[in-house]
Design a protein around this motif. Sequence first.
Motif, PDB file in Angstrom:
ATOM      1  N   LYS A   1       0.856  -1.191   0.000  1.00  0.00           N
ATOM      2  CA  LYS A   1       0.000   0.000   0.000  1.00  0.00           C
ATOM      3  C   LYS A   1       0.889   1.237   0.000  1.00  0.00           C
ATOM      4  O   LYS A   1       1.831   1.324   0.796  1.00  0.00           O
ATOM      5  CB  LYS A   1      -0.908   0.007   1.224  1.00  0.00           C
ATOM      6  CG  LYS A   1      -1.901  -1.133   1.209  1.00  0.00           C
ATOM      7  CD  LYS A   1      -2.910  -0.975   2.295  1.00  0.00           C
ATOM      8  CE  LYS A   1      -3.863  -2.130   2.269  1.00  0.00           C
ATOM      9  NZ  LYS A   1      -5.159  -1.806   1.791  1.00  0.00           N
ATOM     10  N   LEU A   2       0.582   2.164  -0.871  1.00  0.00           N
ATOM     11  CA  LEU A   2       1.327   3.420  -0.892  1.00  0.00           C
ATOM     12  C   LEU A   2       1.077   4.181   0.394  1.00  0.00           C
ATOM     13  O   LEU A   2       0.010   4.072   1.006  1.00  0.00           O
ATOM     14  CB  LEU A   2       0.908   4.270  -2.093  1.00  0.00           C
ATOM     15  CG  LEU A   2       1.172   3.658  -3.468  1.00  0.00           C
ATOM     16  CD1 LEU A   2       0.642   4.567  -4.553  1.00  0.00           C
ATOM     17  CD2 LEU A   2       2.642   3.369  -3.672  1.00  0.00           C
TER      18      LEU A   2
ATOM     19  N   ASN B   1      16.136  -1.938  -1.403  1.00  0.00           N
ATOM     20  CA  ASN B   1      14.874  -2.536  -0.986  1.00  0.00           C
ATOM     21  C   ASN B   1      13.821  -1.457  -0.769  1.00  0.00           C
ATOM     22  O   ASN B   1      14.135  -0.332  -0.391  1.00  0.00           O
ATOM     23  CB  ASN B   1      15.049  -3.309   0.326  1.00  0.00           C
ATOM     24  CG  ASN B   1      15.776  -4.615   0.148  1.00  0.00           C
ATOM     25  OD1 ASN B   1      16.083  -5.030  -0.965  1.00  0.00           O
ATOM     26  ND2 ASN B   1      16.042  -5.284   1.242  1.00  0.00           N
ATOM     27  N   ILE B   2      12.584  -1.852  -0.981  1.00  0.00           N
ATOM     28  CA  ILE B   2      11.455  -1.010  -0.608  1.00  0.00           C
ATOM     29  C   ILE B   2      11.356  -1.084   0.913  1.00  0.00           C
ATOM     30  O   ILE B   2      11.449  -2.171   1.491  1.00  0.00           O
ATOM     31  CB  ILE B   2      10.155  -1.530  -1.269  1.00  0.00           C
ATOM     32  CG1 ILE B   2      10.280  -1.581  -2.794  1.00  0.00           C
ATOM     33  CG2 ILE B   2       8.952  -0.715  -0.812  1.00  0.00           C
ATOM     34  CD1 ILE B   2      10.514  -0.246  -3.467  1.00  0.00           C
ATOM     35  N   ILE B   3      11.205   0.050   1.574  1.00  0.00           N
ATOM     36  CA  ILE B   3      11.071   0.072   3.037  1.00  0.00           C
ATOM     37  C   ILE B   3       9.578   0.030   3.357  1.00  0.00           C
ATOM     38  O   ILE B   3       8.819   0.887   2.906  1.00  0.00           O
ATOM     39  CB  ILE B   3      11.717   1.327   3.657  1.00  0.00           C
ATOM     40  CG1 ILE B   3      13.189   1.437   3.265  1.00  0.00           C
ATOM     41  CG2 ILE B   3      11.536   1.345   5.174  1.00  0.00           C
ATOM     42  CD1 ILE B   3      14.076   0.334   3.761  1.00  0.00           C
ATOM     43  N   VAL B   4       9.183  -0.983   4.123  1.00  0.00           N
ATOM     44  CA  VAL B   4       7.777  -1.227   4.418  1.00  0.00           C
ATOM     45  C   VAL B   4       7.559  -1.218   5.925  1.00  0.00           C
ATOM     46  O   VAL B   4       8.356  -1.776   6.685  1.00  0.00           O
ATOM     47  CB  VAL B   4       7.347  -2.596   3.830  1.00  0.00           C
ATOM     48  CG1 VAL B   4       5.948  -2.978   4.274  1.00  0.00           C
ATOM     49  CG2 VAL B   4       7.453  -2.581   2.314  1.00  0.00           C
TER      50      VAL B   4
ATOM     51  N   ARG C   1       8.427   4.098  -7.117  1.00  0.00           N
ATOM     52  CA  ARG C   1       8.691   2.823  -7.791  1.00  0.00           C
ATOM     53  C   ARG C   1       7.479   1.895  -7.708  1.00  0.00           C
ATOM     54  O   ARG C   1       7.086   1.277  -8.697  1.00  0.00           O
ATOM     55  CB  ARG C   1       9.925   2.145  -7.183  1.00  0.00           C
ATOM     56  CG  ARG C   1      11.230   2.842  -7.544  1.00  0.00           C
ATOM     57  CD  ARG C   1      12.410   2.247  -6.812  1.00  0.00           C
ATOM     58  NE  ARG C   1      12.431   2.798  -5.452  1.00  0.00           N
ATOM     59  CZ  ARG C   1      13.073   2.274  -4.425  1.00  0.00           C
ATOM     60  NH1 ARG C   1      13.768   1.157  -4.577  1.00  0.00           N
ATOM     61  NH2 ARG C   1      13.058   2.837  -3.247  1.00  0.00           N
ATOM     62  N   ILE C   2       6.865   1.829  -6.530  1.00  0.00           N
ATOM     63  CA  ILE C   2       5.708   0.955  -6.366  1.00  0.00           C
ATOM     64  C   ILE C   2       4.500   1.507  -7.124  1.00  0.00           C
ATOM     65  O   ILE C   2       3.757   0.745  -7.759  1.00  0.00           O
ATOM     66  CB  ILE C   2       5.396   0.730  -4.872  1.00  0.00           C
ATOM     67  CG1 ILE C   2       6.567  -0.004  -4.197  1.00  0.00           C
ATOM     68  CG2 ILE C   2       4.090  -0.053  -4.690  1.00  0.00           C
ATOM     69  CD1 ILE C   2       6.979  -1.317  -4.860  1.00  0.00           C
TER      70      ILE C   2
END
Length: 143
Positions: free
Chosen positions: A13-14, A59-62, A77-78
């Motif tokens: 989720k953005l 990496n995407i930070i989540v 990017r997402i």
Amino acid sequence: MPTTSQLEVSKLKLDLKNFRTVPQKKEVDAIKAMISIKPDRFFAVMESIIEDGYLPTENIIVLKDGTDNIVKEGNRRIAALKLIHGLYKLSDFGLPTSIIDSINNLDPKWKTENLKVPCTIFSDKEADKVDRVVTLAHGKGEK
């Protein structure tokens, strides 16, 4: 302690409170805000991903918030990948025709290979740490 995992783009989720924009109510609005603030940058990210696939250089930070995986770093990017994978209607975003044509001509193998992205996942108890990581990532070369 964060974990690292490959997550499907559709499961991310953005961040509707992304510091680059004003708070948004829906992902569609968040994507439109990112595009309107820096369209050339957003379109360049899209073109790069279309041409080279998702390159896992960062990496995407989540932030894991209950069952939600909120993107704290990597929203452009997402968002681009969500559009490329057809999670939203392309015609709603004022994308250049060349990008729409490129998306429509993507090989199904490309889509399969770019369905998941590497993510560093923090628990909701680590929200302060995530904020520091994001601040450091965006503060590169700035004081």
